[in-house]
Design an enzyme around this catalytic site. Structure first.
Site, PDB file in Angstrom:
ATOM      1  N   ARG A 165       0.616  -1.201  -0.155  1.00 34.77           N
ATOM      2  CA  ARG A 165       0.258  -0.069  -0.272  1.00 34.77           C
ATOM      3  C   ARG A 165       1.262   1.182  -0.024  1.00 34.77           C
ATOM      4  O   ARG A 165       0.369   1.975   0.656  1.00 34.77           O
ATOM      5  CB  ARG A 165      -1.212   0.106   1.235  1.00 34.77           C
ATOM      6  CG  ARG A 165      -1.509  -0.999   1.057  1.00 34.77           C
ATOM      7  CD  ARG A 165      -2.637  -0.992  -0.084  1.00 34.77           C
ATOM      8  NE  ARG A 165      -4.175  -2.050   0.466  1.00 34.77           N
ATOM      9  CZ  ARG A 165      -4.493  -2.909  -0.112  1.00 34.77           C
ATOM     10  NH1 ARG A 165      -2.960  -3.226  -0.621  1.00 34.77           N
ATOM     11  NH2 ARG A 165      -5.285  -3.591   0.142  1.00 34.77           N
ATOM     12  N   SER A 240     -10.476  -0.437   3.175  1.00 32.38           N
ATOM     13  CA  SER A 240     -10.087  -0.823   4.245  1.00 32.38           C
ATOM     14  C   SER A 240      -9.849   0.836   5.069  1.00 32.38           C
ATOM     15  O   SER A 240      -9.181   1.748   3.813  1.00 32.38           O
ATOM     16  CB  SER A 240      -9.018  -1.029   3.907  1.00 32.38           C
ATOM     17  OG  SER A 240      -8.952  -2.291   4.325  1.00 32.38           O
ATOM     18  N   GLU A 336      -5.515   4.419   5.916  1.00 26.05           N
ATOM     19  CA  GLU A 336      -4.415   3.638   4.551  1.00 26.05           C
ATOM     20  C   GLU A 336      -5.214   4.467   4.245  1.00 26.05           C
ATOM     21  O   GLU A 336      -4.152   5.155   3.168  1.00 26.05           O
ATOM     22  CB  GLU A 336      -5.288   2.499   4.791  1.00 26.05           C
ATOM     23  CG  GLU A 336      -4.559   1.045   3.056  1.00 26.05           C
ATOM     24  CD  GLU A 336      -5.759   0.860   2.195  1.00 26.05           C
ATOM     25  OE1 GLU A 336      -6.218   1.958   1.260  1.00 26.05           O
ATOM     26  OE2 GLU A 336      -6.005  -0.325   2.031  1.00 26.05           O
TER      27      GLU A 336
HETATM   28  N1  EPU Z   1     -10.157 -10.396  10.648  1.00 27.87           N
HETATM   29  C1  EPU Z   1     -10.707 -10.716  11.883  1.00 27.87           C
HETATM   30  N2  EPU Z   1     -12.172  -9.914  11.528  1.00 27.87           N
HETATM   31  C2  EPU Z   1     -12.801  -8.897  10.544  1.00 27.87           C
HETATM   32  C3  EPU Z   1     -11.738  -8.674  10.025  1.00 27.87           C
HETATM   33  C4  EPU Z   1     -10.410  -9.207   9.135  1.00 27.87           C
HETATM   34  O1  EPU Z   1     -11.271 -11.292  12.332  1.00 27.87           O
HETATM   35  O2  EPU Z   1     -13.511  -8.045  11.275  1.00 27.87           O
HETATM   36  C5  EPU Z   1      -8.939 -10.973  10.474  1.00 27.87           C
HETATM   37  C6  EPU Z   1      -9.136 -12.922   9.849  1.00 27.87           C
HETATM   38  O3  EPU Z   1      -8.297 -13.661  11.246  1.00 27.87           O
HETATM   39  C7  EPU Z   1      -9.058 -12.580   8.820  1.00 27.87           C
HETATM   40  C8  EPU Z   1      -8.282 -11.289   7.814  1.00 27.87           C
HETATM   41  O4  EPU Z   1      -8.297 -10.690   8.981  1.00 27.87           O
HETATM   42  O5  EPU Z   1      -8.945 -14.006   8.241  1.00 27.87           O
HETATM   43  C9  EPU Z   1      -8.273 -11.310   7.271  1.00 27.87           C
HETATM   44  O6  EPU Z   1      -9.234 -10.975   6.510  1.00 27.87           O
HETATM   45  P1  EPU Z   1      -9.020  -9.882   5.231  1.00 27.87           P
HETATM   46  O7  EPU Z   1      -9.238 -11.294   3.929  1.00 27.87           O
HETATM   47  O8  EPU Z   1     -11.030  -9.269   4.559  1.00 27.87           O
HETATM   48  O9  EPU Z   1      -8.026  -9.538   4.593  1.00 27.87           O
HETATM   49  P2  EPU Z   1      -8.047  -8.039   5.456  1.00 27.87           P
HETATM   50  O10 EPU Z   1      -6.421  -7.633   5.752  1.00 27.87           O
HETATM   51  O11 EPU Z   1      -8.702  -7.198   6.804  1.00 27.87           O
HETATM   52  C10 EPU Z   1      -6.778  -7.039   2.806  1.00 27.87           C
HETATM   53  C11 EPU Z   1      -6.882  -5.458   1.796  1.00 27.87           C
HETATM   54  C12 EPU Z   1      -8.217  -5.675   1.617  1.00 27.87           C
HETATM   55  C13 EPU Z   1      -8.273  -6.798   0.453  1.00 27.87           C
HETATM   56  C14 EPU Z   1      -8.010  -8.347   1.626  1.00 27.87           C
HETATM   57  C15 EPU Z   1      -8.278  -9.220   0.801  1.00 27.87           C
HETATM   58  C16 EPU Z   1      -5.392  -3.692   3.357  1.00 27.87           C
HETATM   59  C17 EPU Z   1      -5.151  -3.309   4.380  1.00 27.87           C
HETATM   60  N3  EPU Z   1      -6.839  -4.915   3.095  1.00 27.87           N
HETATM   61  O12 EPU Z   1      -8.318  -7.053   4.129  1.00 27.87           O
HETATM   62  O13 EPU Z   1      -8.115  -4.632   0.644  1.00 27.87           O
HETATM   63  O14 EPU Z   1      -9.719  -6.589  -0.050  1.00 27.87           O
HETATM   64  O15 EPU Z   1      -6.745  -8.344   2.831  1.00 27.87           O
HETATM   65  O16 EPU Z   1      -7.034  -9.151  -0.079  1.00 27.87           O
HETATM   66  O17 EPU Z   1      -4.350  -4.621   2.721  1.00 27.87           O
HETATM   67  C18 EPU Z   1      -8.849  -2.054   0.810  1.00 27.87           C
HETATM   68  O18 EPU Z   1      -7.685  -2.324   0.949  1.00 27.87           O
HETATM   69  O19 EPU Z   1      -9.657  -1.129   0.769  1.00 27.87           O
HETATM   70  C19 EPU Z   1      -9.022  -3.398   1.061  1.00 27.87           C
HETATM   71  C20 EPU Z   1     -10.670  -3.865   1.267  1.00 27.87           C
END
Ligand code: EPU
Length: 340
Positions: A165, A240, A336
């Site tokens: 990012r 995010s 972000e």
């Molecule tokens: N999780 C929780 N609670 C929540 C959300 C997430 O416990 O409310 C934990 C869980 O362990 C889950 C892990 O976080 O397995 C990962 O969650 P998710 O797959 O939703 O991914 P993220 O790390 O929360 C990132 C990106 C997203 C992108 C997803 C999928 C960032 C800041 N965000 O989110 O990007 O869609 O991975 O690759 O890196 C964006 O940048 O706007 C965005 C949506």
């Protein structure tokens, strides 16, 4: 010829949909307009902010300078072989429309980045990423105008300092470089299908798909995003709000002793990326609503504006979340989203 508007309502131009006015506003649809603009007294005498799809910005008050909307449009094939296609895409094109077009044409590389809001020009700035792919993997170069000199410049991939990012456009070139186009290299065959991200495999398995096409990967990503992330056309949000923090292995081990369930993803240089959504959820914020703003019930990383929330209220909520996470886990979350 360039048209500068005054007291422009920015609410419809950002996905958070908060009330904010720009003192001056200009929509740039050609490079000659940009050239005229950078010699204009309004440009020379005010601070400036470049706006794309408005999907990664939060205005916490009115903007007292000049907002420049990057509305350059067009897609051209700049090079083609049997295996690859190189596309030069103007910065104001919608990112998801580009993904849909490429998938339809059978061009691979960006299918995992389906449904990400925003423009093509914004994609390299924060090196957009999702479901195991980052846009830096397909970017050949980024072209634009150096706003200090007015001269064009092309940055090759290795010069863009892409990181999670992050890029040179968010750092040394911030507000000083106007991205006009992005050149992408996509595959025409032997696509590098990436289903490493667990949720994609789960969706494909449910559909009994074992060797997916780029269209099927795209469809799976769309399905996952629709189930987890709020549609900005319905509820204001900017995806995010925070970055996933990166901590040392020592810090991670220490946290594991107090919080045995803490998830963490090890990167090549041994550092550990911790999902901010998990940290925020553990602090009790998931699904919380304060007035007209809140934390999304399906994904704690996303802050939402239910209808008439203000940028200041969302910022205040973000500050409270940062304090809770700091207090409970001693981790400093960073935004972000670009706060203005
Ligand atoms: N999780 C929780 N609670 C929540 C959300 C997430 O416990 O409310 C934990 C869980 O362990 C889950 C892990 O976080 O397995 C990962 O969650 P998710 O797959 O939703 O991914 P993220 O790390 O929360 C990132 C990106 C997203 C992108 C997803 C999928 C960032 C800041 N965000 O989110 O990007 O869609 O991975 O690759 O890196 C964006 O940048 O706007 C965005 C949506």
């Amino acid at each position: 010829m360039v048209t500068i508007e005054e007291h422009k309502d920015l609410k419809p131009l950002t996905t958070f949909g908060v009330k904010a006015n720009a003192r001056y506003f200009c929509s740039v649809t050609s490079l000659s307009e940009l050239t005229a603009l950078i010699h204009h007294p309004v440009y020379l005498n005010n601070s400036r902010f470049i706006l794309g799809g408005g999907s990664n910005v939060l205005f916490t008050s009115d903007y007292h300078g000049l907002v420049i909307l990057n509305a350059l449009k067009g897609i051209a094939v700049s090079h083609e072989t049997d295996d690859h296609i190189e596309l030069e895409v103007m910065a104001g094109e919608n990112w998801n429309s580009l993904v849909m077009y490429c998938v339809q044409q059978g061009w691979g590389g960006i299918e995992n980045l389906s449904l990400i809001p925003g423009t093509v020009g914004a994609a390299p700035i924060q090196n957009i990423g999702a479901y195991g792919v980052e846009v830096k993997e397909v970017i050949k170069s980024v072209t634009g105008i150096d706003l200090q000199t007015g001269l064009p410049r092309t940055w090759l991939n290795h010069e863009c300092a892409f990181q999670y990012r992050d890029s040179i456009f968010k750092r040394t070139l911030k507000e000083n470089f106007f991205i006009s186009s992005v050149t992408l290299t996509l595959t025409k065959k032997s696509h590098r299908i990436n289903t490493s991200y667990g949720a994609i495999n789960d969706v494909l398995k449910q559909q009994h798909i074992t060797s997916p096409t780029i269209q099927q990967v795209s469809d799976a990503v769309v399905q996952i995003r629709r189930s987890k992330l709020p549609d900005p056309a319905v509820i204001g949000n900017a995806g995010s709000f925070f970055k996933n923090p990166i901590i040392t292995p020592e810090q991670y081990e220490q946290l594991q002793r107090s919080f045995p369930g803490i998830p963490g993803y090890h990167s090549v240089n041994q550092e550990v990326k911790v999902p901010a959504g998990w940290l925020i959820e553990q602090c009790g914020w998931k699904g919380k609503r304060i007035g007209d703003v809140g934390v999304h019930a399906q994904q704690a990383l996303v802050l939402v504006n239910y209808a008439n929330g203000s940028g200041a209220e969302i910022f205040s909520l973000a500050s409270q979340i940062i304090s809770s996470v700091k207090e409970k886990f001693n981790i400093e979350l960073t935004c972000e989203v670009n706060i203005k």
